[in-house]
Scaffold this active site. Structure first.
Site, PDB file in Angstrom:
ATOM      1  N   ASP A 224     -19.405   9.531 -69.001  1.00 38.74           N
ATOM      2  CA  ASP A 224     -19.328  10.628 -69.978  1.00 38.74           C
ATOM      3  C   ASP A 224     -19.787  10.089 -71.337  1.00 38.74           C
ATOM      4  O   ASP A 224     -20.591   9.162 -71.363  1.00 38.74           O
ATOM      5  CB  ASP A 224     -17.888  11.179 -69.989  1.00 38.74           C
ATOM      6  CG  ASP A 224     -17.832  12.643 -70.417  1.00 38.74           C
ATOM      7  OD1 ASP A 224     -18.484  12.991 -71.405  1.00 38.74           O
ATOM      8  OD2 ASP A 224     -17.121  13.440 -69.771  1.00 38.74           O
ATOM      9  N   HIS A 247     -23.253  10.067 -71.590  1.00 39.59           N
ATOM     10  CA  HIS A 247     -23.679  11.293 -72.262  1.00 39.59           C
ATOM     11  C   HIS A 247     -24.021  11.041 -73.732  1.00 39.59           C
ATOM     12  O   HIS A 247     -23.968  11.951 -74.546  1.00 39.59           O
ATOM     13  CB  HIS A 247     -22.597  12.379 -72.147  1.00 39.59           C
ATOM     14  CG  HIS A 247     -22.335  12.817 -70.737  1.00 39.59           C
ATOM     15  ND1 HIS A 247     -21.489  13.845 -70.414  1.00 39.59           N
ATOM     16  CD2 HIS A 247     -22.827  12.365 -69.556  1.00 39.59           C
ATOM     17  CE1 HIS A 247     -21.457  13.994 -69.093  1.00 39.59           C
ATOM     18  NE2 HIS A 247     -22.259  13.104 -68.554  1.00 39.59           N
TER      19      HIS A 247
END
Ligand SMILES: *[C@@H]1O[C@H](CO)[C@@H](O)[C@H](O)[C@H]1NC(C)=O
Ligand SMILES: *[C@@H]1O[C@H](CO)[C@@H](O)[C@H](O)[C@H]1NC(C)=O
Length: 403
Positions: A224, A247
């Site tokens: 993430d 991310h």
């Protein structure tokens, strides 16, 4: 006269207790830790912590030697007496192999430090969250469709001031690797945070409600956000980060469910972001109140990143129940300077801003992004974004509106 002199000396030595023993040291092995990787060493660590925390020395050391320690969920509580606490961490700390060993404890966190000032954790040690059993089913028990469960973050610092985390490797957390909440004056450096690119919610470093935090010279490859900076944070300096998979580096999300959220004075500098889902991103929900301002991204290199630059004031990750509202988090004074690299998606720059509140003084200077896909041209998208640009490709002409 002699008696008077004697009492003066007494008073001096009582009033300055640190003089005779300025440092003391406590090894977890002396408190019953076994270090075989299967015995629960939490009680031993807590006993040692009690001594470290209550020591009358100015500096107190907790020694974790080169062995493998299994720890169940555990909170190291302050406030502590020493001005500085040094955790010298050479070995390995591993999480329980079964969820049963988590029950009975509040499981937001596996390893927590609360209200500890002057904390330093350093060494070549590894913290292994053994998170994979949580990735398929984030609940402690059987997954119930429609209910949300939050697995434990591997390491949490809550209300810790003057801290340093240095050199440690973190692998496979159940949820985030490191969460900093309501902390000030922290430095994180030379960390390695590693989890598979498809492991859910394994943020690298979450920073919320914190002030004066530096994150330097670290590798973060995870599932993430590499770093997420959220509500109540200011004076955050990030530099020398190699990020990917993951991310990217995010501000937000801010303004969930109409919250009042503010973030200001963030600098992200000298970072390389490789093959991430998004690059550098500011994400805010409709209906929120507050601001994200004075944010600088400088000297960033993207390698085959998806969506390298994003401002999204319509953040709605699950695309349900989101309405456009009159309120939004105001985004202003955001600078992108000296940015190069390649984008896997066609849209290399996306500035999607709210009609009423909008984004203002967005500055682009020497930003060169090209497509990583042969024959594809990188493009920019703007909606209600105001600012200036120079030496930027794709061009922001007819995209960015004047301030
Ligand atoms: C930039 O970051 C790299 C790590 O990615 C580091 O080795 C280097 O020293 C940094 N340079 C500056 C000027 O901070
Ligand atoms: C909100 O407004 C934006 C910009 O006009 C639009 O792209 C988006 O679809 C709207 N969202 C909803 C849920 O109406």
């Amino acid at each position: 006269m002699e008696l008077l002199l004697f009492s003066v000396v007494m008073i001096l030595s009582v009033a300055r207790p640190g003089l005779s023993s300025t440092t003391s040291s406590f090894n977890v092995m002396q408190y019953g830790a076994v270090g075989d990787g299967s015995t629960n060493d939490s009680p031993a660590f807590l006993k040692a912590w009690k001594e470290v925390c209550q020591s009358k020395s100015q500096a107190s050391h907790l020694i974790i030697p080169a062995k493998t320690f299994l720890l169940r969920p555990l909170t190291f509580r302050g406030p502590c007496k020493p001005k500085n606490i040094y955790i010298q961490f050479s070995g390995k700390i591993v999480a329980p192999k079964t969820k049963g060993e988590y029950s009975g404890s509040q499981i937001n966190t596996w390893l927590g430090f609360n209200y500890v000032d002057g904390l330093s954790i350093s060494g070549k040690g590894t913290i292994d969250g053994r998170g994979s059993m949580w990735w398929d089913n984030p609940c402690l028990g059987k997954a119930v469709p429609g209910t949300k469960c939050r697995p434990p973050t591997a390491l949490t610092l809550y209300r810790c001031n003057r801290f340093e985390l240095k050199g440690i490797t973190h692998v496979n957390p159940a949820r985030s690797h490191i969460t900093l909440t309501s902390c000030t004056q922290g430095k994180l450096s030379n960390l390695r945070l590693v989890a598979p690119g498809d492991s859910p919610n394994t943020d690298g470093i979450d920073i919320s409600g914190c002030k004066n935090i530096r994150v330097l010279d670290s590798f973060i490859g995870t599932g993430d956000d590499c770093i997420a900076i959220s509500a109540g944070s200011s004076a955050i300096r990030i530099s020398g980060i190699t990020c990917g998979p993951g991310h990217g580096i995010s501000i937000g999300s801010l303004g969930t469910r109409g919250e009042i959220d503010n973030v200001e004075d963030v600098t992200v500098r000298n970072c390389t972001i490789t093959e991430t889902l998004t690059g550098v991103r500011i994400k805010t929900w409709q209906g929120g109140v507050g601001y994200a301002r004075r944010i600088r991204f400088e000297g960033i290199r993207f390698v085959r990143a998806n969506n390298p630059i994003i401002i999204d004031q319509f953040y709605c990750p699950h695309s349900t129940d989101c309405k456009n509202e009159t309120e939004a988090i105001k985004v202003s004074d955001v600078t992108y300077r000296g940015i190069v690299g390649t984008s896997l998606t066609k849209e290399a720059i996306k500035l999607s801003c709210d009609q009423n509140i909008g984004c203002s003084n967005i500055v682009f200077d020497r930003v060169y992004l090209s497509s990583a896909v042969a024959g594809q041209k990188a493009t920019a998208f703007c909606h209600n974004a105001h600012g200036t640009f120079s030496h930027t490709k794709p061009t922001l002409k007819k995209c960015l509106l004047p301030n």
